[in-house]
Scaffold this active site. Sequence first.
Site, PDB file in Angstrom:
ATOM      1  N   GLU A  50      29.186 -25.850 -18.947  1.00  0.00           N
ATOM      2  CA  GLU A  50      28.283 -26.763 -18.221  1.00  0.00           C
ATOM      3  C   GLU A  50      28.847 -28.165 -18.019  1.00  0.00           C
ATOM      4  O   GLU A  50      28.177 -29.157 -18.284  1.00  0.00           O
ATOM      5  CB  GLU A  50      26.931 -26.837 -18.958  1.00  0.00           C
ATOM      6  CG  GLU A  50      26.275 -25.472 -19.073  1.00  0.00           C
ATOM      7  CD  GLU A  50      24.971 -25.472 -19.873  1.00  0.00           C
ATOM      8  OE1 GLU A  50      24.509 -26.562 -20.269  1.00  0.00           O
ATOM      9  OE2 GLU A  50      24.438 -24.389 -20.106  1.00  0.00           O
TER      10      GLU A  50
ATOM     11  N   ASN B  49      32.116 -21.727 -17.977  1.00  0.00           N
ATOM     12  CA  ASN B  49      30.771 -21.147 -17.884  1.00  0.00           C
ATOM     13  C   ASN B  49      29.765 -22.204 -17.417  1.00  0.00           C
ATOM     14  O   ASN B  49      29.783 -23.343 -17.905  1.00  0.00           O
ATOM     15  CB  ASN B  49      30.378 -20.656 -19.291  1.00  0.00           C
ATOM     16  CG  ASN B  49      29.104 -19.850 -19.323  1.00  0.00           C
ATOM     17  OD1 ASN B  49      28.937 -18.898 -18.539  1.00  0.00           O
ATOM     18  ND2 ASN B  49      28.193 -20.195 -20.217  1.00  0.00           N
TER      19      ASN B  49
ATOM     20  N   HIS C 157      20.480 -17.818 -15.016  1.00  0.00           N
ATOM     21  CA  HIS C 157      19.089 -17.999 -15.453  1.00  0.00           C
ATOM     22  C   HIS C 157      18.291 -18.115 -14.161  1.00  0.00           C
ATOM     23  O   HIS C 157      18.299 -19.164 -13.503  1.00  0.00           O
ATOM     24  CB  HIS C 157      18.945 -19.266 -16.291  1.00  0.00           C
ATOM     25  CG  HIS C 157      19.702 -19.199 -17.590  1.00  0.00           C
ATOM     26  ND1 HIS C 157      19.375 -18.304 -18.588  1.00  0.00           N
ATOM     27  CD2 HIS C 157      20.757 -19.909 -18.052  1.00  0.00           C
ATOM     28  CE1 HIS C 157      20.204 -18.471 -19.608  1.00  0.00           C
ATOM     29  NE2 HIS C 157      21.051 -19.434 -19.310  1.00  0.00           N
TER      30      HIS C 157
ATOM     31  N   GLU D 198      24.533 -15.061 -18.928  1.00  0.00           N
ATOM     32  CA  GLU D 198      23.299 -15.406 -19.641  1.00  0.00           C
ATOM     33  C   GLU D 198      22.084 -14.947 -18.841  1.00  0.00           C
ATOM     34  O   GLU D 198      21.075 -15.654 -18.749  1.00  0.00           O
ATOM     35  CB  GLU D 198      23.237 -16.923 -19.891  1.00  0.00           C
ATOM     36  CG  GLU D 198      24.436 -17.459 -20.654  1.00  0.00           C
ATOM     37  CD  GLU D 198      24.337 -18.930 -21.025  1.00  0.00           C
ATOM     38  OE1 GLU D 198      23.243 -19.530 -20.904  1.00  0.00           O
ATOM     39  OE2 GLU D 198      25.373 -19.496 -21.416  1.00  0.00           O
TER      40      GLU D 198
ATOM     41  N   ASP E 291      18.804 -13.875 -17.256  1.00  0.00           N
ATOM     42  CA  ASP E 291      17.370 -13.657 -17.485  1.00  0.00           C
ATOM     43  C   ASP E 291      16.645 -14.033 -16.203  1.00  0.00           C
ATOM     44  O   ASP E 291      17.099 -14.889 -15.457  1.00  0.00           O
ATOM     45  CB  ASP E 291      16.833 -14.406 -18.724  1.00  0.00           C
ATOM     46  CG  ASP E 291      17.243 -15.867 -18.814  1.00  0.00           C
ATOM     47  OD1 ASP E 291      17.576 -16.469 -17.779  1.00  0.00           O
ATOM     48  OD2 ASP E 291      17.218 -16.415 -19.930  1.00  0.00           O
TER      49      ASP E 291
HETATM   50  O1  G3I Z   1      18.603 -24.322 -36.430  1.00  0.00           O
HETATM   51  C1  G3I Z   1      17.704 -25.425 -36.237  1.00  0.00           C
HETATM   52  C2  G3I Z   1      16.669 -25.469 -37.319  1.00  0.00           C
HETATM   53  O2  G3I Z   1      17.313 -25.695 -38.554  1.00  0.00           O
HETATM   54  C3  G3I Z   1      15.680 -26.558 -36.997  1.00  0.00           C
HETATM   55  O3  G3I Z   1      14.654 -26.552 -37.937  1.00  0.00           O
HETATM   56  C4  G3I Z   1      15.088 -26.374 -35.624  1.00  0.00           C
HETATM   57  C5  G3I Z   1      14.156 -27.510 -35.243  1.00  0.00           C
HETATM   58  O4  G3I Z   1      14.135 -27.756 -33.872  1.00  0.00           O
HETATM   59  O5  G3I Z   1      16.117 -26.329 -34.698  1.00  0.00           O
HETATM   60  C6  G3I Z   1      17.021 -25.268 -34.909  1.00  0.00           C
HETATM   61  O6  G3I Z   1      18.020 -25.307 -33.892  1.00  0.00           O
HETATM   62  C7  G3I Z   1      17.614 -24.853 -32.632  1.00  0.00           C
HETATM   63  C8  G3I Z   1      18.609 -23.783 -32.201  1.00  0.00           C
HETATM   64  O7  G3I Z   1      18.317 -23.365 -30.882  1.00  0.00           O
HETATM   65  C9  G3I Z   1      18.611 -22.577 -33.113  1.00  0.00           C
HETATM   66  O8  G3I Z   1      17.375 -21.946 -33.054  1.00  0.00           O
HETATM   67  C10 G3I Z   1      17.661 -26.005 -31.662  1.00  0.00           C
HETATM   68  O9  G3I Z   1      16.643 -26.951 -31.983  1.00  0.00           O
HETATM   69  C11 G3I Z   1      17.431 -25.499 -30.262  1.00  0.00           C
HETATM   70  O10 G3I Z   1      17.651 -26.578 -29.367  1.00  0.00           O
HETATM   71  C12 G3I Z   1      18.435 -24.412 -29.956  1.00  0.00           C
HETATM   72  O11 G3I Z   1      18.183 -23.942 -28.650  1.00  0.00           O
HETATM   73  C13 G3I Z   1      19.227 -23.228 -28.060  1.00  0.00           C
HETATM   74  C14 G3I Z   1      19.737 -23.978 -26.851  1.00  0.00           C
HETATM   75  O12 G3I Z   1      20.755 -23.229 -26.199  1.00  0.00           O
HETATM   76  C15 G3I Z   1      20.303 -25.322 -27.290  1.00  0.00           C
HETATM   77  O13 G3I Z   1      20.853 -26.001 -26.317  1.00  0.00           O
HETATM   78  C16 G3I Z   1      18.713 -21.867 -27.643  1.00  0.00           C
HETATM   79  O14 G3I Z   1      18.408 -21.113 -28.807  1.00  0.00           O
HETATM   80  C17 G3I Z   1      19.789 -21.124 -26.831  1.00  0.00           C
HETATM   81  O15 G3I Z   1      19.217 -19.957 -26.268  1.00  0.00           O
HETATM   82  C18 G3I Z   1      20.266 -22.011 -25.691  1.00  0.00           C
HETATM   83  O16 G3I Z   1      21.297 -21.329 -25.019  1.00  0.00           O
HETATM   84  C19 G3I Z   1      21.836 -22.005 -23.881  1.00  0.00           C
HETATM   85  C20 G3I Z   1      23.289 -21.668 -23.810  1.00  0.00           C
HETATM   86  O17 G3I Z   1      23.928 -21.987 -25.009  1.00  0.00           O
HETATM   87  C21 G3I Z   1      23.962 -22.386 -22.637  1.00  0.00           C
HETATM   88  N1  G3I Z   1      23.265 -22.140 -21.407  1.00  0.00           N
HETATM   89  C22 G3I Z   1      21.840 -22.370 -21.412  1.00  0.00           C
HETATM   90  C23 G3I Z   1      21.192 -21.575 -22.555  1.00  0.00           C
HETATM   91  C24 G3I Z   1      19.689 -21.718 -22.521  1.00  0.00           C
HETATM   92  O18 G3I Z   1      19.286 -23.041 -22.741  1.00  0.00           O
END
Ligand code: G3I
Length: 459
Positions: free
Chosen positions: A168, A210, A246, A273, A275
């Site tokens: 990105e 990507n 997406h 990715e 969906d």
């Molecule tokens: O692990 C912590 C946890 O310890 C904490 O308590 C909690 C509180 O918010 O956060 C947890 O981390 C989260 C993490 O996912 C694991 O669950 C983050 O806040 C959350 O922001 C994170 O979101 C991920 C996101 O990327 C972050 O940018 C999504 O799961 C994931 O599906 C998403 O994936 C991205 C790709 O990497 C790139 N392209 C877009 C795609 C969708 O947004």
Amino acid sequence: MDHVPHRGTPRFRSRARLLGPAGAAIAVAVATLAAATTANAGTTLGSAAAEKGRYFGAAVPAFKLSDSQFTGILDREFNAITPENEMKWDATEPSQNQFRYTSGDQIVSHAQAHGMKVRGHTLLWHAQQPAWVQNLSGSTLRSAMMNHVTQVATHYKGQIYAWDVVNEAFADGGSGARRDSNLQRTGNDWIEAAFRTARAADPAAKLCYNDYNTDGINAKSTGVYNMVRDFKTRGVPIDCVGFQSHLGTTLPSDYQTNLQRFADLGVDVQITELDITQGSNQANMYAAVTKACLAVTRCTGITTWGVRDNDSWRSGDNPLLFDSNGNKKPAYTAVLNALNTGGTTTPPPSTTPPPTTTPPPSGSGCTANLTVQSWPGGFVTNVHVTAGSTAVNGWTVRITLPAGTVITGTWSAQPSGTNGTVDFRNVDYNGQIGAGGSTDFGFQGTGVGPSGTPSCTAG
Ligand code: G3I
């Protein structure tokens, strides 16, 4: 295929006894025919994709590996995994030079135990950076970036099918430019430096760029296209481009054309990715994306961003192939059918097709010809420059643009202006072309693209 009785099985033998010798021969023929017709029909996403020389993957968070419903579907249906968060910078290097691979390793072990490929995601991204990285800049940050790439790619060396080396890095909107970020502010060459560093650390992994909102031909995807094109011209090691996909309720009409134009640059393409918002069109769109990948020889696989709707980062859209109870949705059946019927069989080896548009050189000097990809309001032009029977040392291609057309970017050549009649002069590294050899440059712009055969002057 397990419903087909084999020669040695009791089921085959009793059937043959009932039918006599002629009947046995018929039974063999019927069994063989049935085996042949079912051999190409996969009963799961992974097996059906494999029949077409592709993989079918899912994004997986490590903590769901203890959910038996989740792993039941994952292990049955998918043959590739992308760690959803476990290989990102905040997960792998929470403090500088202190690397943590436990969750990433868990996912890799699961994949290996089930014969699945792993897509590494992601080495450098402006998001999900640990706090210590966000506080760095300039050469200190650049060193930390390259150290991170080296360490993580080395840890997983030999275990990753493809790395999203950079994720990105382009801006949304109409600029086609890089996104501003702390990474970008270390210098425009940060992406190529990352690819070179990743190649040195793990030469066997395919190295991908990507991004999202690059799923049709638009300013952002064209910005990425120009970068990949430039990288290929200059020998920067890039092997693949990931299209996140997406998607909402409509698929860009030029989705397949966009995949193909990248493939034509000599890189693999992957849907990384996927969906799609649930609605009346979800199953059709899933089928269309699958068919588009099958129709592009260098589209090597598809990954959905999760397994069940409730696993999704956008779970409110119910965007995946299995519902929250783990049941197959109509979209699942649409994908499976598309995999079993659409596209070609096993793709030929990944090689760049030879150019077909260049006439054989005759005489001295040089010739040039154009390939133009247009959309309402804009275009990308590739110019193929070919030397005649003697080598050229420097060249100039003259192209007259239609009234109102403006060039917004040029690569691998120096333009004399942005509109009207423009002379494109070679740059340092591509001025010398051996007898009969060729080189390419390109430009993009707004308005209507050029047509006809441009003039080429050697010297
Ligand atoms: O692990 C912590 C946890 O310890 C904490 O308590 C909690 C509180 O918010 O956060 C947890 O981390 C989260 C993490 O996912 C694991 O669950 C983050 O806040 C959350 O922001 C994170 O979101 C991920 C996101 O990327 C972050 O940018 C999504 O799961 C994931 O599906 C998403 O994936 C991205 C790709 O990497 C790139 N392209 C877009 C795609 C969708 O947004």
